[in-house]
Design an enzyme around this catalytic site. Structure first.
Site, PDB file in Angstrom:
ATOM      1  N   SER A   1     -10.713  -0.840   3.165  1.00 24.12           N
ATOM      2  CA  SER A   1      -9.981  -0.942   4.446  1.00 24.12           C
ATOM      3  C   SER A   1      -9.566   0.455   4.897  1.00 24.12           C
ATOM      4  O   SER A   1      -8.917   1.182   4.136  1.00 24.12           O
ATOM      5  CB  SER A   1      -8.707  -1.770   4.280  1.00 24.12           C
ATOM      6  OG  SER A   1      -9.004  -3.063   3.822  1.00 24.12           O
TER       7      SER A   1
ATOM      8  N   GLU B   1      -4.937   3.694   6.062  1.00 28.26           N
ATOM      9  CA  GLU B   1      -4.662   3.514   4.635  1.00 28.26           C
ATOM     10  C   GLU B   1      -5.316   4.640   3.825  1.00 28.26           C
ATOM     11  O   GLU B   1      -4.783   5.118   2.825  1.00 28.26           O
ATOM     12  CB  GLU B   1      -5.212   2.154   4.156  1.00 28.26           C
ATOM     13  CG  GLU B   1      -5.001   1.931   2.672  1.00 28.26           C
ATOM     14  CD  GLU B   1      -5.851   0.818   2.085  1.00 28.26           C
ATOM     15  OE1 GLU B   1      -5.678  -0.339   2.495  1.00 28.26           O
ATOM     16  OE2 GLU B   1      -6.669   1.123   1.185  1.00 28.26           O
TER      17      GLU B   1
ATOM     18  N   ARG C   1       0.830  -1.227   0.000  1.00 29.41           N
ATOM     19  CA  ARG C   1       0.000   0.000   0.000  1.00 29.41           C
ATOM     20  C   ARG C   1       0.854   1.262   0.000  1.00 29.41           C
ATOM     21  O   ARG C   1       0.497   2.274   0.594  1.00 29.41           O
ATOM     22  CB  ARG C   1      -0.968   0.029   1.191  1.00 29.41           C
ATOM     23  CG  ARG C   1      -1.968  -1.120   1.255  1.00 29.41           C
ATOM     24  CD  ARG C   1      -2.967  -1.095   0.097  1.00 29.41           C
ATOM     25  NE  ARG C   1      -4.041  -2.049   0.310  1.00 29.41           N
ATOM     26  CZ  ARG C   1      -4.005  -3.331  -0.099  1.00 29.41           C
ATOM     27  NH1 ARG C   1      -2.948  -3.800  -0.750  1.00 29.41           N
ATOM     28  NH2 ARG C   1      -5.040  -4.115   0.114  1.00 29.41           N
TER      29      ARG C   1
END
Ligand code: FAD
Ligand code: EPU
Length: 342
Positions: free
Chosen positions: A242, A338, A168
């Site tokens: 998420s 995130e 990520r």
């Protein structure tokens, strides 16, 4: 090309937050982008304005109105640029919808993106956080990208190594944050599929579907089925997938936590560390299905924070802060967001 003033951007973010952008414009070409970047041309601005490049708005949380210029990337085109014995190289405009691109590849018989089916957002944002799902990351099929440097006013080509992809992560979220506008991405796709069904749930879903001969269509459909069964559809309930990353800890810390919390979910990493399932940590901290006003923690996937209708960005952010603190207290593990907070 028009620049609109004081625009509600609720429809442009998958959380469905009712924020306003001071100025808002869409661009379809490098020329249009260059024109928009000439802030002085605007009658409204005497000094450079804060600027935000927006794709599909599916990884962003607006905690306030945006006091500057939001530029929505609408660059379209899917172009086969070269091929060799094993691969097809496809250049895709940053404004193309990611899942539509995946479906295009599947229809053409180009393999490699099937595990990344149904991820919301646009192609231009896919390298930003090296999108990943079900055992595959963008870096596995990435070849290069072209990005426009906002201050130097020139296009720069980035190869796989240049992008410094991680879990990520990419160079565009770190060293080059807010410096480049990604204009197009070139993918290297496979003529012959190299199936990755190592992620347990895919195999189970393929069995359930009664699939005998593996195909990229079948893998894509299995991924779509799994995702649809647990992730909320942003068209129905606002969310950005998420909210936190899965944290990485040392194997010794994992051993300690395992003795205290025998059910803890962790995956061994090649570097010897362990990646924890943040969803498990959050669920065990009692947040799954929690709702305060219209801000909540999803009942099927605790890693996903949701807006049931009229939550503000701050309410979602404050909930994320409470979750973060309670996980830290219970497990001594820090979570990292995130989602991009604006
Ligand atoms: P945006 O939200 O518009 O932008 C994200 C960031 O990138 C912002 O900082 C923005 O300024 C910047 N940006 C966008 N476009 C450009 C550009 N062209 N140039 C420079 N900067 C740019 N992600 C995963 O990795 N895996 C998943 O499985 C996954 N599942 C999801 C499921 C759901 C239901 C949802 C809502 C989200 C999910 N996500 C997942 C997160 C999201 O889909 C991805 O991060 C996606 O790549 C975001 O694309 P976007 O176009 O919506 O980006
Ligand atoms: N879990 C729980 N409770 C929950 C949720 C998860 O206990 O409420 C545990 C379960 O044990 C489960 C494990 O966590 O087996 C992993 O859950 P899941 O397979 O749903 O994946 P995840 O780790 O929660 C990650 C990505 C997703 C990606 C999926 C599939 C991150 C931060 N998230 O989620 O990406 O789609 O794996 O590969 O890495 C996103 O980035 O927005 C995103 C949705």
């Amino acid at each position: 090309m028009t620049v609109q003033e004081n625009i509600l951007i609720k429809q442009y973010n998958s959380f469905g937050i009712s924020a306003y952008a001071n100025l808002f414009a869409k661009f379809n070409s490098v020329d249009e982008l260059e024109e928009l970047l000439e802030f002085k041309k605007f009658p409204f601005a005497n000094s450079p304005l804060p600027m935000l490049i927006l794709g599909g708005g599916s990884n962003i949380l607006f905690t306030k109105n945006f006091p500057g210029l939001v530029l929505k990337n609408e660059l379209k085109e899917i172009k086969e640029i070269k091929e060799d014995e094993h691969h097809i190289y496809v250049q895709v405009g940053a404004g193309e919808n990611w899942h539509q691109f995946v479906l295009h590849c599947i229809q053409k018989g180009w393999a490699g993106v099937e595990n990344l089916s149904l991820i919301p957002g646009n192609v231009g944002a896919s390298p930003m956080q090296n999108i990943g799902a079900y055992g595959v990351e963008l870096k596995d099929i990435f070849y290069s990208l072209e990005a426009y440097h906002i201050h130097d006013k020139k296009m720069v080509n980035f190869t796989l190594n240049d992008c410094e992809f991680g879990y990520r992560e990419s160079i565009f979220k770190k060293k080059f944050k807010n410096e480049f506008v990604i204009m197009d991405v070139t993918f290297r796709l496979n003529r012959i599929p190299d199936f990755n069904i190592s992620y347990g749930a895919i195999g189970q879903e393929l069995d359930k579907m009664g699939v005998k001969d593996l195909s990229i269509q079948a893998v894509s459909q299995a991924v779509i089925n799994i995702r649809s069964s647990k992730l909320p559809d942003p068209a129905v309930i606002g969310n950005a997938g998420s909210f936190f990353k899965n944290p990485e800890i040392s194997s010794s810390q994992f051993a300690m936590l395992s003795s205290q919390f025998p059910g803890i979910v962790g995956y061994d990493l090649p570097n010897g560390n362990v990646k924890l399932a943040a969803g498990w940590l959050i669920e065990q901290s009692g947040w799954k299905g929690y709702r305060k006003g219209d801000a909540g923690c999803h009942e099927k996937q605790a890693l996903v924070l949701v807006n049931y209708g009229n939550a503000t960005g701050n309410e979602i952010y404050n909930l994320s802060e409470e979750i973060l603190q309670s996980v830290k207290e219970k497990f001594g593990v820090g979570l990292e967001r995130e989602v991009n907070i604006v």
